[in-house]
Motif scaffolding. Structure first.
Motif, PDB file in Angstrom:
ATOM      1  N   MET A 238      19.453  60.957  -2.418  1.00 21.78           N
ATOM      2  CA  MET A 238      18.283  61.651  -1.863  1.00 21.78           C
ATOM      3  C   MET A 238      17.422  62.208  -3.000  1.00 21.78           C
ATOM      4  N   HIS A 239      16.191  62.536  -2.648  1.00 19.87           N
ATOM      5  CA  HIS A 239      15.280  63.253  -3.543  1.00 19.87           C
ATOM      6  C   HIS A 239      15.845  64.671  -3.750  1.00 19.87           C
ATOM      7  N   PRO A 240      15.683  65.254  -4.953  1.00 20.50           N
ATOM      8  CA  PRO A 240      16.231  66.600  -5.188  1.00 20.50           C
ATOM      9  C   PRO A 240      15.772  67.641  -4.161  1.00 20.50           C
ATOM     10  N   ILE A 241      14.534  67.550  -3.691  1.00 21.32           N
ATOM     11  CA  ILE A 241      14.077  68.546  -2.700  1.00 21.32           C
ATOM     12  C   ILE A 241      14.822  68.342  -1.377  1.00 21.32           C
ATOM     13  N   GLU A 242      15.101  67.085  -1.053  1.00 29.06           N
ATOM     14  CA  GLU A 242      15.900  66.845   0.158  1.00 29.06           C
ATOM     15  C   GLU A 242      17.311  67.398  -0.034  1.00 29.06           C
ATOM     16  N   HIS A 243      17.858  67.272  -1.236  1.00 30.55           N
ATOM     17  CA  HIS A 243      19.184  67.859  -1.491  1.00 30.55           C
ATOM     18  C   HIS A 243      19.160  69.364  -1.251  1.00 30.55           C
ATOM     19  N   VAL A 244      18.123  70.031  -1.743  1.00 31.46           N
ATOM     20  CA  VAL A 244      18.047  71.490  -1.568  1.00 31.46           C
ATOM     21  C   VAL A 244      18.019  71.829  -0.078  1.00 31.46           C
ATOM     22  N   LEU A 245      17.199  71.109   0.678  1.00 34.50           N
ATOM     23  CA  LEU A 245      17.125  71.350   2.123  1.00 34.50           C
ATOM     24  C   LEU A 245      18.469  71.054   2.790  1.00 34.50           C
ATOM     25  N   TYR A 246      19.056  69.942   2.406  1.00 31.23           N
ATOM     26  CA  TYR A 246      20.310  69.491   3.022  1.00 31.23           C
ATOM     27  C   TYR A 246      21.443  70.491   2.763  1.00 31.23           C
ATOM     28  N   PHE A 247      21.548  70.938   1.518  1.00 31.59           N
ATOM     29  CA  PHE A 247      22.628  71.879   1.174  1.00 31.59           C
ATOM     30  C   PHE A 247      22.351  73.294   1.688  1.00 31.59           C
TER      31      PHE A 247
ATOM     32  N   GLN B  89      31.736  69.999   0.942  1.00 28.39           N
ATOM     33  CA  GLN B  89      32.414  68.689   0.944  1.00 28.39           C
ATOM     34  C   GLN B  89      32.112  67.929   2.228  1.00 28.39           C
ATOM     35  N   PHE B  90      32.047  68.654   3.332  1.00 30.31           N
ATOM     36  CA  PHE B  90      31.710  68.010   4.605  1.00 30.31           C
ATOM     37  C   PHE B  90      30.310  67.392   4.524  1.00 30.31           C
ATOM     38  N   LEU B  91      29.372  68.132   3.916  1.00 30.22           N
ATOM     39  CA  LEU B  91      28.003  67.622   3.774  1.00 30.22           C
ATOM     40  C   LEU B  91      27.949  66.379   2.889  1.00 30.22           C
ATOM     41  N   VAL B  92      28.635  66.439   1.753  1.00 28.08           N
ATOM     42  CA  VAL B  92      28.539  65.352   0.776  1.00 28.08           C
ATOM     43  C   VAL B  92      29.416  64.168   1.189  1.00 28.08           C
ATOM     44  N   LEU B  93      30.689  64.437   1.361  1.00 22.16           N
ATOM     45  CA  LEU B  93      31.618  63.327   1.617  1.00 22.16           C
ATOM     46  C   LEU B  93      31.448  62.771   3.035  1.00 22.16           C
ATOM     47  N   GLY B  94      31.034  63.649   3.961  1.00 22.73           N
ATOM     48  CA  GLY B  94      30.748  63.171   5.321  1.00 22.73           C
ATOM     49  C   GLY B  94      29.619  62.151   5.299  1.00 22.73           C
ATOM     50  N   ALA B  95      28.603  62.411   4.463  1.00 23.78           N
ATOM     51  CA  ALA B  95      27.474  61.471   4.367  1.00 23.78           C
ATOM     52  C   ALA B  95      27.907  60.181   3.675  1.00 23.78           C
ATOM     53  N   VAL B  96      28.731  60.307   2.644  1.00 27.30           N
ATOM     54  CA  VAL B  96      29.253  59.111   1.951  1.00 27.30           C
ATOM     55  C   VAL B  96      30.012  58.240   2.954  1.00 27.30           C
TER      56      VAL B  96
ATOM     57  N   SER C  52      21.325  64.128  -9.159  1.00 26.45           N
ATOM     58  CA  SER C  52      20.741  65.183  -8.328  1.00 26.45           C
ATOM     59  C   SER C  52      21.763  65.729  -7.324  1.00 26.45           C
ATOM     60  N   GLY C  53      22.454  64.825  -6.627  1.00 25.84           N
ATOM     61  CA  GLY C  53      23.364  65.247  -5.551  1.00 25.84           C
ATOM     62  C   GLY C  53      24.496  66.142  -6.046  1.00 25.84           C
ATOM     63  N   VAL C  54      25.255  65.645  -7.016  1.00 21.32           N
ATOM     64  CA  VAL C  54      26.407  66.432  -7.494  1.00 21.32           C
ATOM     65  C   VAL C  54      25.916  67.711  -8.182  1.00 21.32           C
ATOM     66  N   THR C  55      24.795  67.630  -8.888  1.00 15.89           N
ATOM     67  CA  THR C  55      24.263  68.812  -9.585  1.00 15.89           C
ATOM     68  C   THR C  55      23.891  69.905  -8.585  1.00 15.89           C
ATOM     69  N   LEU C  56      23.192  69.550  -7.521  1.00 21.43           N
ATOM     70  CA  LEU C  56      22.750  70.581  -6.568  1.00 21.43           C
ATOM     71  C   LEU C  56      23.878  71.020  -5.627  1.00 21.43           C
ATOM     72  N   TRP C  57      24.804  70.123  -5.366  1.00 18.98           N
ATOM     73  CA  TRP C  57      26.042  70.504  -4.642  1.00 18.98           C
ATOM     74  C   TRP C  57      26.756  71.591  -5.461  1.00 18.98           C
TER      75      TRP C  57
END
Ligand SMILES: [Zn+2]
Ligand SMILES: [Zn+2]
Length: 330
Positions: A224-233, A254-261, A142-147
């Motif tokens: 995260m849940h896909p809907i949370e990914h949509v909101l987050y991104f 990248q800041f959103l994804v890798l910062g969270a990692v 979900s994460g990489v796909t919606l990113w």
């Protein structure tokens, strides 16, 4: 490794924690404190560990690992798969690398590790009964796909002229400043969507998936849940409003994804011979994973402090938040 025990009795639940109370960035504080703010901005903790690394990695991605923007005019599978493969590679490299370093080979033992609890195994709440497998699944599927989907939409909009492209020569100052604006904008955006995610019906069906991770590791960050990914991104809507370059969008994502990692590593720093050389963790958000109804934002813009949900790590804050029916232990 226990430390700071003398400063606060809340240490009981932690393996390690930074000096308490935690304070957050001295940027939007009144009266203004320009010297403290400058020291914080140019610190290893912010500029050296969060801002510059992602400016660098997004620049590498844009210059060397991005399909020619002219190809993005037509929605063809080829360039989209290239972006997906690159993002998946970055994800595996960063989250996988940190996981192997800290949790497989335990190169740092428990030094500067917040929570001593191990990542869950043989737990039916997780996909494959394993927290790590589950977190990898949600992060990648979900994460990489919606990113990637967010990035594809912007690249198509830039290539087809639906969005103007800000060139360096148009305004070098704004071009550079926008990299600095993103973390602060994201702090406000995250606070707002995170409050929504903790509204009971939304929490139960969507955000609870992320909060199954009480002890956290690098793969938990973007699990995260896909809907949370949509909101987050959706934080990248900023670039629909302010003049930007595709590089800014790649950086923002990248800041959103890798910062969270990075901030879900479970560790405060990478230590070399006992010295902190690179900041990772985020005790501010670690407290959210333990007490749930505090620290909804990030500590860049202190909305939690202004709206009464700030947990500074002390037992007094735990008592105060519990008294108001806000805190519960994880
Ligand atoms: Zn989290
Ligand atoms: Zn939450």
């Amino acid at each position: 490794m226990k430390s700071m025990a003398a400063r606060d009795d809340n240490v009981a639940g932690w393996n390690w924690h930074p000096p308490l109370p935690i304070e957050g960035a001295p940027i939007f504080v009144f009266p203004l404190q320009p010297l403290r703010a400058a020291r914080w901005f140019f610190s290893v903790g912010f500029l050296g560990s969060f801002l510059l690394p992602y400016v660098g990695s997004s620049l590498v991605a844009w210059v060397f690992l991005h399909p020619d923007l002219a190809r993005c005019v037509t929605p063809e599978i080829g360039w989209m798969v290239e972006i997906f493969a690159r993002n998946l590679g970055i994800m595996v490299l960063v989250a996988g690398g940190l996981h192997v370093y800290f949790h497989t080979y335990r190169r740092q033992g428990s030094a500067h590790r917040f929570d001593a609890r191990e990542l869950a195994r043989d737990d039916p709440r997780f996909v494959g009964r394993s927290q790590v497998i589950d977190n990898i699944f949600w992060s990648c599927a979900s994460g990489v796909t919606l990113w990637t989907a967010s990035e594809i939409l912007f690249m198509w909009a830039y290539a087809s002229g639906h969005l103007p492209i800000l060139a360096w020569d148009d305004s070098p100052v704004w071009f550079g400043l926008l990299f600095v604006v993103v973390p602060f904008w994201q702090s406000v955006h995250f606070y707002l969507i995170h409050r929504l995610l903790h509204w009971k019906p939304v929490y139960r069906s969507i955000h609870a998936l992320h909060h199954r991770n009480v002890a956290i590791g690098p793969w938990s960050g973007i699990s995260m849940h896909p809907i949370e990914h949509v909101l987050y991104f959706s934080s990248v809507v900023l670039h629909l409003v302010v003049p930007s370059h595709p590089l800014h969008v790649i950086f923002h994502l990248q800041f959103l994804v890798l910062g969270a990692v990075q901030s879900h590593c479970g560790y405060q720093d990478i230590l070399v011979r006992g010295r902190a050389v690179f900041a990772l963790g985020d005790f501010f958000h670690q407290l959210h994973h333990r007490y749930f109804t505090c620290n909804y934002g990030t500590d860049y813009v202190q909305l939690d402090r202004w709206f009464g949900s700030f947990h500074d790590g002390t037992s007094e804050a735990t008592r105060r938040l519990t008294r108001h029916g806000r805190g519960r232990s994880g």
